[in-house]
Design a protein around this motif. Structure first.
Motif, PDB file in Angstrom:
ATOM      1  N   ASP A 143      14.110   0.988  -2.217  1.00 17.34           N
ATOM      2  CA  ASP A 143      13.221   0.106  -1.450  1.00 17.34           C
ATOM      3  C   ASP A 143      12.060   0.935  -0.903  1.00 17.34           C
ATOM      4  O   ASP A 143      12.227   2.091  -0.514  1.00 17.34           O
ATOM      5  CB  ASP A 143      13.962  -0.536  -0.278  1.00 17.34           C
ATOM      6  CG  ASP A 143      14.902  -1.657  -0.709  1.00 17.34           C
ATOM      7  OD1 ASP A 143      14.811  -2.081  -1.877  1.00 17.34           O
ATOM      8  OD2 ASP A 143      15.711  -2.104   0.123  1.00 17.34           O
ATOM      9  N   VAL A 144      10.880   0.329  -0.845  1.00 15.31           N
ATOM     10  CA  VAL A 144       9.723   0.970  -0.212  1.00 15.31           C
ATOM     11  C   VAL A 144       9.416   0.193   1.059  1.00 15.31           C
ATOM     12  O   VAL A 144       9.033  -0.977   1.003  1.00 15.31           O
ATOM     13  CB  VAL A 144       8.495   0.986  -1.142  1.00 15.31           C
ATOM     14  CG1 VAL A 144       7.315   1.641  -0.432  1.00 15.31           C
ATOM     15  CG2 VAL A 144       8.798   1.728  -2.432  1.00 15.31           C
ATOM     16  N   ILE A 145       9.605   0.818   2.213  1.00 15.84           N
ATOM     17  CA  ILE A 145       9.345   0.170   3.495  1.00 15.84           C
ATOM     18  C   ILE A 145       7.849   0.218   3.769  1.00 15.84           C
ATOM     19  O   ILE A 145       7.260   1.291   3.905  1.00 15.84           O
ATOM     20  CB  ILE A 145      10.126   0.858   4.624  1.00 15.84           C
ATOM     21  CG1 ILE A 145      11.629   0.791   4.349  1.00 15.84           C
ATOM     22  CG2 ILE A 145       9.804   0.226   5.977  1.00 15.84           C
ATOM     23  CD1 ILE A 145      12.475   1.561   5.353  1.00 15.84           C
ATOM     24  N   VAL A 146       7.216  -0.959   3.837  1.00 13.60           N
ATOM     25  CA  VAL A 146       5.762  -1.028   4.023  1.00 13.60           C
ATOM     26  C   VAL A 146       5.374  -1.566   5.403  1.00 13.60           C
ATOM     27  O   VAL A 146       4.225  -1.407   5.823  1.00 13.60           O
ATOM     28  CB  VAL A 146       5.111  -1.890   2.924  1.00 13.60           C
ATOM     29  CG1 VAL A 146       5.244  -1.219   1.567  1.00 13.60           C
ATOM     30  CG2 VAL A 146       5.717  -3.289   2.876  1.00 13.60           C
ATOM     31  N   GLU A 147       6.325  -2.207   6.095  1.00 14.13           N
ATOM     32  CA  GLU A 147       6.063  -2.686   7.454  1.00 14.13           C
ATOM     33  C   GLU A 147       7.318  -2.557   8.298  1.00 14.13           C
ATOM     34  O   GLU A 147       8.432  -2.768   7.811  1.00 14.13           O
ATOM     35  CB  GLU A 147       5.606  -4.150   7.457  1.00 14.13           C
ATOM     36  CG  GLU A 147       4.175  -4.364   7.028  1.00 14.13           C
ATOM     37  CD  GLU A 147       3.718  -5.807   7.231  1.00 14.13           C
ATOM     38  OE1 GLU A 147       4.388  -6.544   7.981  1.00 14.13           O
ATOM     39  OE2 GLU A 147       2.704  -6.200   6.632  1.00 14.13           O
ATOM     40  N   PHE A 148       7.127  -2.202   9.574  1.00 12.72           N
ATOM     41  CA  PHE A 148       8.247  -2.146  10.523  1.00 12.72           C
ATOM     42  C   PHE A 148       7.798  -2.796  11.823  1.00 12.72           C
ATOM     43  O   PHE A 148       6.825  -2.360  12.436  1.00 12.72           O
ATOM     44  CB  PHE A 148       8.683  -0.702  10.772  1.00 12.72           C
ATOM     45  CG  PHE A 148       9.843  -0.581  11.729  1.00 12.72           C
ATOM     46  CD1 PHE A 148      11.147  -0.668  11.263  1.00 12.72           C
ATOM     47  CD2 PHE A 148       9.630  -0.409  13.094  1.00 12.72           C
ATOM     48  CE1 PHE A 148      12.216  -0.574  12.138  1.00 12.72           C
ATOM     49  CE2 PHE A 148      10.697  -0.318  13.974  1.00 12.72           C
ATOM     50  CZ  PHE A 148      11.997  -0.401  13.499  1.00 12.72           C
ATOM     51  N   ASP A 149       8.493  -3.863  12.211  1.00 14.34           N
ATOM     52  CA  ASP A 149       8.176  -4.582  13.446  1.00 14.34           C
ATOM     53  C   ASP A 149       6.715  -5.029  13.472  1.00 14.34           C
ATOM     54  O   ASP A 149       6.043  -4.935  14.502  1.00 14.34           O
ATOM     55  CB  ASP A 149       8.498  -3.709  14.661  1.00 14.34           C
ATOM     56  CG  ASP A 149       8.423  -4.490  15.976  1.00 14.34           C
ATOM     57  OD1 ASP A 149       8.785  -5.680  15.982  1.00 14.34           O
ATOM     58  OD2 ASP A 149       7.991  -3.906  16.994  1.00 14.34           O
ATOM     59  N   GLY A 150       6.223  -5.476  12.310  1.00 13.43           N
ATOM     60  CA  GLY A 150       4.852  -5.980  12.228  1.00 13.43           C
ATOM     61  C   GLY A 150       3.784  -4.919  12.102  1.00 13.43           C
ATOM     62  O   GLY A 150       2.596  -5.236  11.996  1.00 13.43           O
ATOM     63  N   LYS A 151       4.172  -3.640  12.107  1.00 10.74           N
ATOM     64  CA  LYS A 151       3.203  -2.546  12.001  1.00 10.74           C
ATOM     65  C   LYS A 151       3.268  -1.949  10.599  1.00 10.74           C
ATOM     66  O   LYS A 151       4.351  -1.690  10.080  1.00 10.74           O
ATOM     67  CB  LYS A 151       3.488  -1.470  13.052  1.00 10.74           C
ATOM     68  CG  LYS A 151       3.417  -1.996  14.484  1.00 10.74           C
ATOM     69  CD  LYS A 151       3.779  -0.905  15.473  1.00 10.74           C
ATOM     70  CE  LYS A 151       3.716  -1.404  16.910  1.00 10.74           C
ATOM     71  NZ  LYS A 151       4.705  -2.473  17.187  1.00 10.74           N
ATOM     72  N   LYS A 152       2.110  -1.712  10.000  1.00  9.20           N
ATOM     73  CA  LYS A 152       2.052  -1.181   8.650  1.00  9.20           C
ATOM     74  C   LYS A 152       2.528   0.269   8.616  1.00  9.20           C
ATOM     75  O   LYS A 152       2.224   1.065   9.504  1.00  9.20           O
ATOM     76  CB  LYS A 152       0.625  -1.268   8.096  1.00  9.20           C
ATOM     77  CG  LYS A 152       0.168  -2.698   7.820  1.00  9.20           C
ATOM     78  CD  LYS A 152      -1.190  -2.718   7.146  1.00  9.20           C
ATOM     79  CE  LYS A 152      -1.609  -4.149   6.806  1.00  9.20           C
ATOM     80  NZ  LYS A 152      -2.935  -4.196   6.145  1.00  9.20           N
ATOM     81  N   VAL A 153       3.271   0.584   7.569  1.00  3.98           N
ATOM     82  CA  VAL A 153       3.732   1.954   7.337  1.00  3.98           C
ATOM     83  C   VAL A 153       2.868   2.529   6.225  1.00  3.98           C
ATOM     84  O   VAL A 153       3.108   2.291   5.042  1.00  3.98           O
ATOM     85  CB  VAL A 153       5.226   1.981   6.950  1.00  3.98           C
ATOM     86  CG1 VAL A 153       5.687   3.409   6.683  1.00  3.98           C
ATOM     87  CG2 VAL A 153       6.078   1.345   8.048  1.00  3.98           C
ATOM     88  N   SER A 154       1.833   3.268   6.601  1.00  6.28           N
ATOM     89  CA  SER A 154       0.891   3.786   5.604  1.00  6.28           C
ATOM     90  C   SER A 154       1.444   4.996   4.871  1.00  6.28           C
ATOM     91  O   SER A 154       1.195   5.180   3.687  1.00  6.28           O
ATOM     92  CB  SER A 154      -0.444   4.145   6.273  1.00  6.28           C
ATOM     93  OG  SER A 154      -0.231   5.064   7.330  1.00  6.28           O
ATOM     94  N   ARG A 155       2.216   5.818   5.584  1.00  2.00           N
ATOM     95  CA  ARG A 155       2.829   7.006   4.992  1.00  2.00           C
ATOM     96  C   ARG A 155       4.275   7.094   5.452  1.00  2.00           C
ATOM     97  O   ARG A 155       4.667   6.469   6.449  1.00  2.00           O
ATOM     98  CB  ARG A 155       2.081   8.283   5.409  1.00  2.00           C
ATOM     99  CG  ARG A 155       0.622   8.308   5.018  1.00  2.00           C
ATOM    100  CD  ARG A 155      -0.074   9.537   5.584  1.00  2.00           C
ATOM    101  NE  ARG A 155       0.550  10.764   5.129  1.00  2.00           N
ATOM    102  CZ  ARG A 155       0.222  11.404   3.999  1.00  2.00           C
ATOM    103  NH1 ARG A 155      -0.730  10.899   3.234  1.00  2.00           N
ATOM    104  NH2 ARG A 155       0.834  12.507   3.642  1.00  2.00           N
ATOM    105  N   SER A 156       5.070   7.893   4.773  1.00  4.12           N
ATOM    106  CA  SER A 156       6.474   8.019   5.170  1.00  4.12           C
ATOM    107  C   SER A 156       6.601   8.582   6.585  1.00  4.12           C
ATOM    108  O   SER A 156       7.510   8.225   7.326  1.00  4.12           O
ATOM    109  CB  SER A 156       7.226   8.899   4.172  1.00  4.12           C
ATOM    110  OG  SER A 156       6.706  10.217   4.165  1.00  4.12           O
ATOM    111  N   SER A 157       5.665   9.459   6.974  1.00  7.27           N
ATOM    112  CA  SER A 157       5.722  10.060   8.311  1.00  7.27           C
ATOM    113  C   SER A 157       5.437   9.051   9.416  1.00  7.27           C
ATOM    114  O   SER A 157       5.696   9.329  10.593  1.00  7.27           O
ATOM    115  CB  SER A 157       4.730  11.225   8.402  1.00  7.27           C
ATOM    116  OG  SER A 157       3.411  10.780   8.138  1.00  7.27           O
ATOM    117  N   SER A 158       4.896   7.881   9.059  1.00  7.76           N
ATOM    118  CA  SER A 158       4.597   6.860  10.064  1.00  7.76           C
ATOM    119  C   SER A 158       5.848   6.133  10.535  1.00  7.76           C
ATOM    120  O   SER A 158       5.870   5.575  11.639  1.00  7.76           O
ATOM    121  CB  SER A 158       3.608   5.825   9.496  1.00  7.76           C
ATOM    122  OG  SER A 158       2.447   6.429   9.002  1.00  7.76           O
TER     123      SER A 158
END
Length: 303
Positions: A143-158
């Motif tokens: 799976d590629v996580i692209v959003e968490f709690d409505g916030k975009k995950v631009s990089r893995s470190s985010s």
């Protein structure tokens, strides 16, 4: 500006520029450090980092150095995180961080292509911890996580700072890309364990098989390797052809291949069958387990 007492010299001020925000360090992925070139030396740690308006924006924390002295890289804890920590200590007497229970990596351009993504972004799940919030919610390897709690995950470190600041026991909405489609998953975030451990691989000899179109020789997994890596299936690499697709992708002897083209590998025969069905010249994702942990690589089969 940084104010501190380096080497005992009180009220010393140094100046610099902010190079990055949200920088993750190898020893702490949950703090989105501010990176500057403000000179920090022993005696500065714990001092304030100011902006030009006189506002405290961070707490000077550490430097990155090979010699032990300042080399132009210093890191500060963002002030909003420091305030949150202080508030937790005042109200609860301790600090808790949210835990999702996944090991992640960056999405490269080649991996993005194999997942059907227009551009590389998000955090690629390389392992799901046993009995973790992610496992209970149904998050899967690949799976590629692209959003968490409505916030975009631009990089893995985010992702780690977002999870770490999320209230323990609350439910977060997580958006993933799976099978080239977006999927929303609700995850109840737990508290970060005090000492999460990672398995280490111990190679054991088994029978070898001929090289595949990927330029790699593999064998069945021994019980010892399965137990060490906590994997149920896969094959182990015994030889990598120099200059072949596997070598170019970065595979190494001893790696355990657990997924190929987003499908689990259950045996040596299964691996060669899947490898034979791959389209030549088109990047596909391959998940390997090694001593340093799980990692996805992009590999292009040859004709």
């Amino acid at each position: 500006l940084a104010i501190g007492s380096p080497f005992g010299f009180d009220h010393t001020v140094t100046a610099g520029i902010v190079s990055a925000k949200g920088r993750s360090l190898p020893n702490d992925n949950y703090v989105p450090f501010i990176q500057t070139d403000v000179a920090i030396n022993p005696g500065n740690s714990g001092g304030p980092l100011f902006n030009m308006d006189g506002e405290v924006i961070g707490i000077n924390s550490q430097i990155y150095s090979r010699s032990g002295g300042f080399m132009g890289l210093s890191f500060a804890i963002p002030i909003e995180m420091a305030v949150d920590v202080a508030d937790q200590i005042k109200t609860k007497g301790s600090v808790s961080r949210g835990w999702l229970g996944v090991l992640i990596q960056e999405v490269t351009r080649e991996l993005a292509e194999s997942f059907g993504m227009d551009k590389p972004h998000g955090a690629l799940v390389a392992r799901v911890m046993e009995d973790s919030p992610a496992e209970k919610a149904g998050i899967q390897i690949g799976d590629v996580i692209v959003e968490f709690d409505g916030k975009k995950v631009s990089r893995s470190s985010s992702l780690p700072p977002l999870v770490g600041r999320f209230p323990v026991g609350e439910v977060a909405n997580v958006t993933v890309i799976r099978d080239k489609r977006k999927k929303n998953i609700r995850v109840k975030i737990a508290q970060l364990p005090a000492d999460p451990t990672q398995a280490q691989a111990t190679p054991e000899p088994e029978q070898e098989v001929q090289k595949s179109a990927l330029g790699v020789t593999v064998r069945e997994l021994s019980k010892e390797v399965k137990q060490a890596l906590k994997v149920q299936s896969g094959v182990q690499v015994t030889e990598v052809e120099t200059g072949g697709p596997a070598s170019v992708a970065g595979l190494q002897v001893g790696d355990v291949i657990s997924m190929l083209d987003n499908r689990s590998v259950t045996s040596v025969d299964d691996f060669y069958e899947r490898a034979g069905d791959l389209a030549p010249g088109k990047s596909v994702a391959i998940l390997i387990q090694r001593d340093s942990g799980p990692v996805f690589l992009a590999i292009k089969p040859r004709d």
